[in-house]
Design a protein around this motif. Sequence first.
Motif, PDB file in Angstrom:
ATOM      1  N   THR A 203       0.929  -1.378  -0.085  1.00  0.00           N
ATOM      2  CA  THR A 203       0.269   0.187   0.300  1.00  0.00           C
ATOM      3  C   THR A 203       0.854   1.352   0.018  1.00  0.00           C
ATOM      4  OG1 THR A 203       0.087   0.318   2.628  1.00  0.00           O
ATOM      5  CG2 THR A 203      -1.692  -1.398   1.484  1.00  0.00           C
ATOM      6  N   GLY A 204       0.177   2.278  -0.534  1.00  0.00           N
ATOM      7  CA  GLY A 204       0.722   3.667  -0.282  1.00  0.00           C
ATOM      8  C   GLY A 204       1.763   3.792   0.993  1.00  0.00           C
ATOM      9  N   GLU A 205       0.620   3.385   2.014  1.00  0.00           N
ATOM     10  CA  GLU A 205       0.870   3.979   3.199  1.00  0.00           C
ATOM     11  C   GLU A 205       1.945   3.292   3.835  1.00  0.00           C
ATOM     12  OE1 GLU A 205      -2.397   2.856   2.257  1.00  0.00           O
ATOM     13  OE2 GLU A 205      -3.162   5.145   2.989  1.00  0.00           O
ATOM     14  N   GLN A 206       2.384   2.019   3.359  1.00  0.00           N
ATOM     15  CA  GLN A 206       3.158   0.980   3.430  1.00  0.00           C
ATOM     16  C   GLN A 206       4.329   1.205   2.902  1.00  0.00           C
ATOM     17  OE1 GLN A 206       1.807  -2.871   2.375  1.00  0.00           O
ATOM     18  NE2 GLN A 206       1.420  -3.247   4.314  1.00  0.00           N
ATOM     19  N   ILE A 207       4.748   2.365   1.325  1.00  0.00           N
ATOM     20  CA  ILE A 207       5.740   2.981   0.975  1.00  0.00           C
ATOM     21  C   ILE A 207       6.309   4.148   1.809  1.00  0.00           C
ATOM     22  CG2 ILE A 207       6.135   3.899  -0.898  1.00  0.00           C
ATOM     23  CD1 ILE A 207       4.198   2.255  -2.705  1.00  0.00           C
ATOM     24  N   GLY A 208       5.234   5.314   1.986  1.00  0.00           N
ATOM     25  CA  GLY A 208       5.185   5.845   3.177  1.00  0.00           C
ATOM     26  C   GLY A 208       6.022   5.699   4.230  1.00  0.00           C
ATOM     27  N   GLN A 209       5.585   4.935   5.212  1.00  0.00           N
ATOM     28  CA  GLN A 209       6.016   4.233   6.298  1.00  0.00           C
ATOM     29  C   GLN A 209       7.881   4.137   6.444  1.00  0.00           C
ATOM     30  OE1 GLN A 209       3.814   1.111   8.425  1.00  0.00           O
ATOM     31  NE2 GLN A 209       2.125   2.989   8.377  1.00  0.00           N
ATOM     32  N   ALA A 210       8.268   3.224   4.910  1.00  0.00           N
ATOM     33  CA  ALA A 210       9.373   2.899   4.833  1.00  0.00           C
ATOM     34  C   ALA A 210      10.362   4.044   4.799  1.00  0.00           C
ATOM     35  CB  ALA A 210       9.599   2.329   4.024  1.00  0.00           C
ATOM     36  N   VAL A 211       9.749   5.257   4.417  1.00  0.00           N
ATOM     37  CA  VAL A 211      10.494   6.224   3.992  1.00  0.00           C
ATOM     38  C   VAL A 211      10.246   7.014   5.565  1.00  0.00           C
ATOM     39  CG1 VAL A 211      11.638   5.427   1.629  1.00  0.00           C
ATOM     40  CG2 VAL A 211       9.372   7.567   2.012  1.00  0.00           C
ATOM     41  N   GLY A 212       9.440   7.516   6.127  1.00  0.00           N
ATOM     42  CA  GLY A 212       9.336   8.357   7.315  1.00  0.00           C
ATOM     43  C   GLY A 212       8.231   9.364   6.123  1.00  0.00           C
ATOM     44  N   VAL A 213       7.357   9.042   5.550  1.00  0.00           N
ATOM     45  CA  VAL A 213       6.506  10.162   5.252  1.00  0.00           C
ATOM     46  C   VAL A 213       5.391   9.664   5.412  1.00  0.00           C
ATOM     47  CG1 VAL A 213       8.230  11.038   3.248  1.00  0.00           C
ATOM     48  CG2 VAL A 213       7.086   9.376   2.624  1.00  0.00           C
ATOM     49  N   SER A 214       4.180  10.813   4.849  1.00  0.00           N
ATOM     50  CA  SER A 214       3.227   9.881   4.449  1.00  0.00           C
ATOM     51  C   SER A 214       2.515   9.389   3.789  1.00  0.00           C
ATOM     52  CB  SER A 214       1.817  11.141   5.240  1.00  0.00           C
ATOM     53  OG  SER A 214       2.116  12.065   4.197  1.00  0.00           O
ATOM     54  N   ALA A 215       1.423   8.785   3.415  1.00  0.00           N
ATOM     55  CA  ALA A 215       0.518   8.220   1.649  1.00  0.00           C
ATOM     56  C   ALA A 215       0.333   9.222   0.584  1.00  0.00           C
ATOM     57  CB  ALA A 215      -0.678   7.106   1.853  1.00  0.00           C
TER      58      ALA A 215
END
Length: 208
Positions: free
Chosen positions: A42-54
């Motif tokens: 998900t976009g949320e997971q991608i964002g979490q991996a780099v420390g940003v929001s979806a």
Amino acid sequence: MTAARGRTGRPPLTEERRTAMRLEIARAAVDLFIAQGVAATTGEQIGQAVGVSARTVWRYFPTKESCVRPLFSTGVDAIAAALRQWGPGQPLERAFDHLWAADVVLPGPDVGALVRLTRNEPGLRAVWLQTHDEAEPVFARALAERAGLPHDDVRPAIWAAMLNAALRAAVEHHAYRTAEPAIDAAAARAELAVTLRIALAATAAGLG
């Protein structure tokens, strides 16, 4: 007296930082795609991996599949830049010597794994093909200028299509071969460099 209102919030990102952020997102996305598949990511997971929001992820990319575009386009962009800077009297193959030395257009393990995913992931395949499709007119313009031909001459378009197809086929072949346990990675990369040089030589032959 009322104090003048200054700009609040975060300062705008520089172009360099935006480019770096796009690359961070791309690498996080491919790691997740490899680990759990595109559908489960998900976009949320991608964002979490780099420390940003979806929301930040979608500010940079319209879809999760398109997040990988920077990893696909780096080598293609380097080829286009080298064509534009191709000096008079210089053999075409020599125009790319600095790319081989800098290891710019030879894909690393993350890009190789990503290219292999395009076999079974239509969304990623579309991004991969679009990257090359958009590069082809750039190749053609550079080759037309080099040959002193008008922009609507078909020959540069044919040379660009030939070069583009050879580049894509070479990278795909390399990606699939490096997935085989018996294949030595260094030998495979040397083989890819030779294949790319063959593609450049064929294009140079067309130029005359």
